[in-house]
Design an enzyme around this catalytic site. Structure first.
Site, PDB file in Angstrom:
ATOM      1  CE1 TYR A  98      -3.523  -3.252   5.467  1.00 21.28           C
ATOM      2  CE2 TYR A  98      -3.646  -0.708   5.462  1.00 21.28           C
ATOM      3  CZ  TYR A  98      -3.987  -1.661   4.320  1.00 21.28           C
ATOM      4  OH  TYR A  98      -3.938  -1.970   3.509  1.00 21.28           O
ATOM      5  CB  SER A 149      -0.967   0.064   1.441  1.00 20.81           C
ATOM      6  OG  SER A 149      -1.953   1.285   1.759  1.00 20.81           O
ATOM      7  CE  LYS A 204      -1.464  -4.872   3.046  1.00 22.57           C
ATOM      8  NZ  LYS A 204      -1.571  -5.990   2.668  1.00 22.57           N
TER       9      LYS A 204
HETATM   10  P1  NAD Z   1     -10.798  -7.114   0.822  1.00 29.01           P
HETATM   11  O1  NAD Z   1     -10.995  -7.082   2.376  1.00 29.01           O
HETATM   12  O2  NAD Z   1     -12.105  -7.031   0.229  1.00 29.01           O
HETATM   13  O3  NAD Z   1     -10.344  -9.148   0.825  1.00 29.01           O
HETATM   14  C1  NAD Z   1      -9.887  -9.250   1.066  1.00 29.01           C
HETATM   15  C2  NAD Z   1      -9.857 -10.874   1.574  1.00 29.01           C
HETATM   16  O4  NAD Z   1      -8.892 -11.616   2.611  1.00 29.01           O
HETATM   17  C3  NAD Z   1     -11.362 -10.922   1.674  1.00 29.01           C
HETATM   18  O5  NAD Z   1     -12.261 -11.761   0.999  1.00 29.01           O
HETATM   19  C4  NAD Z   1     -10.970 -11.858   3.406  1.00 29.01           C
HETATM   20  O6  NAD Z   1     -11.826 -13.170   3.305  1.00 29.01           O
HETATM   21  C5  NAD Z   1      -9.740 -12.365   3.300  1.00 29.01           C
HETATM   22  N1  NAD Z   1      -9.081 -12.696   4.135  1.00 29.01           N
HETATM   23  C6  NAD Z   1      -8.413 -11.810   5.131  1.00 29.01           C
HETATM   24  N2  NAD Z   1      -8.170 -12.876   5.954  1.00 29.01           N
HETATM   25  C7  NAD Z   1      -7.524 -13.914   5.389  1.00 29.01           C
HETATM   26  C8  NAD Z   1      -6.865 -15.547   5.967  1.00 29.01           C
HETATM   27  N3  NAD Z   1      -5.919 -15.455   7.485  1.00 29.01           N
HETATM   28  N4  NAD Z   1      -7.064 -16.494   5.757  1.00 29.01           N
HETATM   29  C9  NAD Z   1      -7.298 -16.719   3.718  1.00 29.01           C
HETATM   30  N5  NAD Z   1      -8.604 -14.833   3.664  1.00 29.01           N
HETATM   31  C10 NAD Z   1      -8.009 -13.931   4.189  1.00 29.01           C
HETATM   32  O7  NAD Z   1      -9.724  -6.584   0.743  1.00 29.01           O
HETATM   33  P2  NAD Z   1      -9.431  -5.764  -1.268  1.00 29.01           P
HETATM   34  O8  NAD Z   1      -9.804  -4.466  -1.170  1.00 29.01           O
HETATM   35  O9  NAD Z   1      -9.467  -6.173  -2.153  1.00 29.01           O
HETATM   36  O10 NAD Z   1      -7.843  -5.845  -0.523  1.00 29.01           O
HETATM   37  C11 NAD Z   1      -6.881  -7.134  -1.106  1.00 29.01           C
HETATM   38  C12 NAD Z   1      -5.159  -6.823  -0.770  1.00 29.01           C
HETATM   39  O11 NAD Z   1      -4.809  -5.381  -0.726  1.00 29.01           O
HETATM   40  C13 NAD Z   1      -5.495  -6.262   1.001  1.00 29.01           C
HETATM   41  O12 NAD Z   1      -4.533  -6.680   1.506  1.00 29.01           O
HETATM   42  C14 NAD Z   1      -4.918  -5.219   1.526  1.00 29.01           C
HETATM   43  O13 NAD Z   1      -4.745  -4.463   2.464  1.00 29.01           O
HETATM   44  C15 NAD Z   1      -4.328  -4.459   0.408  1.00 29.01           C
HETATM   45  N6  NAD Z   1      -4.654  -3.402   0.441  1.00 29.01           N
HETATM   46  C16 NAD Z   1      -5.885  -2.640  -0.534  1.00 29.01           C
HETATM   47  C17 NAD Z   1      -6.373  -1.842  -0.862  1.00 29.01           C
HETATM   48  C18 NAD Z   1      -7.796  -0.995  -0.552  1.00 29.01           C
HETATM   49  O14 NAD Z   1      -7.930   0.252  -0.677  1.00 29.01           O
HETATM   50  N7  NAD Z   1      -8.710  -1.841  -0.570  1.00 29.01           N
HETATM   51  C19 NAD Z   1      -5.072  -0.182  -0.835  1.00 29.01           C
HETATM   52  C20 NAD Z   1      -4.087  -1.119  -0.298  1.00 29.01           C
HETATM   53  C21 NAD Z   1      -3.831  -2.616   0.164  1.00 29.01           C
HETATM   54  C1  UD1 Z   2      -7.231   4.704   4.127  1.00 30.69           C
HETATM   55  C2  UD1 Z   2      -5.708   4.092   5.112  1.00 30.69           C
HETATM   56  C3  UD1 Z   2      -5.257   3.179   4.667  1.00 30.69           C
HETATM   57  C4  UD1 Z   2      -5.649   2.269   3.197  1.00 30.69           C
HETATM   58  C5  UD1 Z   2      -6.070   2.905   2.069  1.00 30.69           C
HETATM   59  C6  UD1 Z   2      -7.227   2.259   1.350  1.00 30.69           C
HETATM   60  C7  UD1 Z   2      -5.971   6.209   6.356  1.00 30.69           C
HETATM   61  C8  UD1 Z   2      -5.475   7.128   7.354  1.00 30.69           C
HETATM   62  N1  UD1 Z   2      -4.989   5.826   4.872  1.00 30.69           N
HETATM   63  O1  UD1 Z   2      -6.397   5.678   2.701  1.00 30.69           O
HETATM   64  O2  UD1 Z   2      -4.091   2.823   4.763  1.00 30.69           O
HETATM   65  O3  UD1 Z   2      -4.617   2.397   2.356  1.00 30.69           O
HETATM   66  O4  UD1 Z   2      -7.116   3.869   3.134  1.00 30.69           O
HETATM   67  O5  UD1 Z   2      -7.862   1.494   2.575  1.00 30.69           O
HETATM   68  O6  UD1 Z   2      -7.255   5.245   6.978  1.00 30.69           O
HETATM   69  N2  UD1 Z   2     -12.433  11.091   3.425  1.00 30.69           N
HETATM   70  C9  UD1 Z   2     -13.424  12.186   4.291  1.00 30.69           C
HETATM   71  N3  UD1 Z   2     -14.854  11.390   4.993  1.00 30.69           N
HETATM   72  C10 UD1 Z   2     -14.527  10.025   4.682  1.00 30.69           C
HETATM   73  C11 UD1 Z   2     -13.435   9.105   4.470  1.00 30.69           C
HETATM   74  C12 UD1 Z   2     -12.602   9.899   4.161  1.00 30.69           C
HETATM   75  O7  UD1 Z   2     -13.490  13.070   4.389  1.00 30.69           O
HETATM   76  O8  UD1 Z   2     -15.819   9.220   5.696  1.00 30.69           O
HETATM   77  C13 UD1 Z   2     -11.409  11.665   2.644  1.00 30.69           C
HETATM   78  C14 UD1 Z   2      -9.784  11.249   3.735  1.00 30.69           C
HETATM   79  O9  UD1 Z   2      -9.718  12.467   4.829  1.00 30.69           O
HETATM   80  C15 UD1 Z   2      -9.320  11.740   2.533  1.00 30.69           C
HETATM   81  C16 UD1 Z   2      -9.992  10.996   1.451  1.00 30.69           C
HETATM   82  O10 UD1 Z   2     -11.158  11.158   1.859  1.00 30.69           O
HETATM   83  O11 UD1 Z   2      -8.512  12.769   2.410  1.00 30.69           O
HETATM   84  C17 UD1 Z   2      -9.667   9.597   1.682  1.00 30.69           C
HETATM   85  O12 UD1 Z   2      -9.638   8.614   2.484  1.00 30.69           O
HETATM   86  P1  UD1 Z   2      -9.914   7.075   2.568  1.00 30.69           P
HETATM   87  O13 UD1 Z   2     -10.730   6.909   1.651  1.00 30.69           O
HETATM   88  O14 UD1 Z   2     -10.391   6.798   3.544  1.00 30.69           O
HETATM   89  O15 UD1 Z   2      -8.274   6.851   2.317  1.00 30.69           O
HETATM   90  P2  UD1 Z   2      -6.587   6.942   2.581  1.00 30.69           P
HETATM   91  O16 UD1 Z   2      -7.474   8.009   4.359  1.00 30.69           O
HETATM   92  O17 UD1 Z   2      -6.255   7.765   1.584  1.00 30.69           O
END
Ligand code: NAD
Ligand code: UD1
Length: 336
Positions: free
Chosen positions: A149, A124, A153
């Site tokens: 979290y 991330s 990572k």
């Molecule tokens: P998500 O929660 O939708 O998907 C993660 C999946 O992993 C889920 O289906 C959950 O059931 C499964 N899971 C969790 N722990 C497990 C375990 N111990 N064994 C087996 N399955 C397990 O999340 P996502 O948004 O699809 O994210 C996928 C990956 O990308 C994650 O590692 C997340 O941290 C990373 N990531 C997500 C974002 C985001 O904004 N969505 C941003 C940066 C990184």
């Molecule tokens: C957050 C996490 C980041 C994670 C990412 C995806 C934090 C500090 N960072 O990023 O670690 O990888 O989500 O899961 O939490 N906002 C509002 N109102 C809301 C929600 C968000 O104003 O109800 C604003 C936030 O202040 C930010 C932007 O929207 O400026 C995006 O927020 P968000 O979607 O939560 O993502 P990040 O904070 O960038």
């Protein structure tokens, strides 16, 4: 090639499974359904017309993993499985370290023992911490994460680097995602948050659809074009396609390669509100509230390394991201 997709029932995993199947890869999916459900798997099959093996298994279950590797000739792993809620990670640090860090170690042990040493890992932008200026580049120092979290990572990135130092047969691609939003354009798969969403896009679309009454905008006094936080939103299908390129990369070389997956463009909270209003034709209620602790003013990527080395660029703009998020929300107001 046969790819094991951990966390394949989740948001990014399900979209990546669709693109892998469309590109002709064979996949095996593993998930424990902690944050997902079997319906997303049905919809992947419906969208692609293809079938695949699924194991309800936890990445911390060493015996379960051994069985999967023994029963399938896995060439590479795309590792999405993990817990991802920033606020929850502050309340439950042990669970986050155990699941994300412990689970990744168990997975890598099982991979090593099975002789499968190619992995693509979901990292991330959060690993860049609070002190690097945007645009963020892969060469910048990482760390200084502000919540468990983010620290999982960061720790996993270090562990994967050490793994390669110990055994040069490993091929490791670390993808640092910026802010994934959007959904498959069919409106059949998308992000399905439990309870009240923490992230901006699902919150905005739930206000637009009438499920929530008002968006809280966390601060309008940042040093940005309109005072609200700026982020690098990326369409989840572009992100999924980045994984196809990353799999090609791990298949073709050894070493540790790290890429930002973002668009390189920054949009503010109010830009997103306006774009969702345009896509949906619905006015989104919002109010300005104090800043959320731990938030940065601005965070966006320099995505040029992924372009140069993977031949990948994000192609879908903010309008498409909002249209697809809205279609998913409108067609599935209660999620799956
Ligand atoms: P998500 O929660 O939708 O998907 C993660 C999946 O992993 C889920 O289906 C959950 O059931 C499964 N899971 C969790 N722990 C497990 C375990 N111990 N064994 C087996 N399955 C397990 O999340 P996502 O948004 O699809 O994210 C996928 C990956 O990308 C994650 O590692 C997340 O941290 C990373 N990531 C997500 C974002 C985001 O904004 N969505 C941003 C940066 C990184
Ligand atoms: C957050 C996490 C980041 C994670 C990412 C995806 C934090 C500090 N960072 O990023 O670690 O990888 O989500 O899961 O939490 N906002 C509002 N109102 C809301 C929600 C968000 O104003 O109800 C604003 C936030 O202040 C930010 C932007 O929207 O400026 C995006 O927020 P968000 O979607 O939560 O993502 P990040 O904070 O960038």
């Amino acid at each position: 090639m046969k790819i094991l997709v951990t966390g394949g029932a989740g948001y990014i995993g399900s979209h990546t499974c669709v693109e892998l199947l469309n590109a002709g890869y064979e996949i095996v999916v593993l998930d424990n359904f902690y944050n997902s459900c079997a319906e997303s798997l049905n919809r992947i099959k419906e969208l692609t017309g293809k079938d695949f093996k699924f194991y309800e298994c936890d990445i911390r279950d060493r015996d379960g993993l051994e069985k999967i590797f023994a029963e399938n000739n896995i060439d590479a792993v795309i590792h999405f499985a993990g817990l991802k809620a920033v606020g929850e990670s502050v309340q439950k640090p042990l669970e986050y370290y155990e699941n994300n860090v412990g689970g990744t170690i168990t997975l890598c042990e099982a991979m090593r023992d099975a002789g499968c040493k190619k992995i693509v890992f979901s990292s991330s932008a959060t690993v860049y911490g609070m002190n690097n200026p945007s645009p963020l580049k892969e060469t910048m120092q990482i760390g200084g994460t502000t919540n468990p979290y983010g620290t999982t990572k960061y720790m996993i990135e270090l562990i994967l680097q050490d793994l390669y130092v110990s055994d040069k047969d490993w091929s490791i691609t670390i993808l640092r995602y910026f802010n994934p939003i959007g959904a498959h354009e069919s409106g059949r798969i998308g992000e399905n948050p439990n309870g009240i969403p923490n992230n901006l896009m699902p919150y905005v679309t739930q206000v637009a659809v009438g499920k929530l009454s008002c968006l809280s905008v966390f601060g309008d006094d940042y040093d940005t074009h309109d005072g609200t936080g700026v982020r690098d939103y990326i369409h989840v299908v572009d992100l999924a396609l980045g994984h196809i390129k990353a799999v090609e990369k791990v298949a073709s070389c050894t070493g540790v390669n790290i890429y930002n997956l973002g668009t390189g463009n920054g949009y503010s909270v109010l830009d997103i509100v306006k774009a969702v209003e345009k896509a949906s034709g619905v006015k989104v209620n919002y109010k300005i509230v104090p800043r959320r602790p731990g938030d940065l003013a601005t965070c966006y990527s320099d995505p040029s390394k992924a372009k140069a080395e993977l031949g990948w660029v994000a192609e879908r703009g903010i309008e498409k991201m909002c249209e697809d998020s809205w279609r998913w929300q409108k067609n599935n107001p209660k999620g799956y």
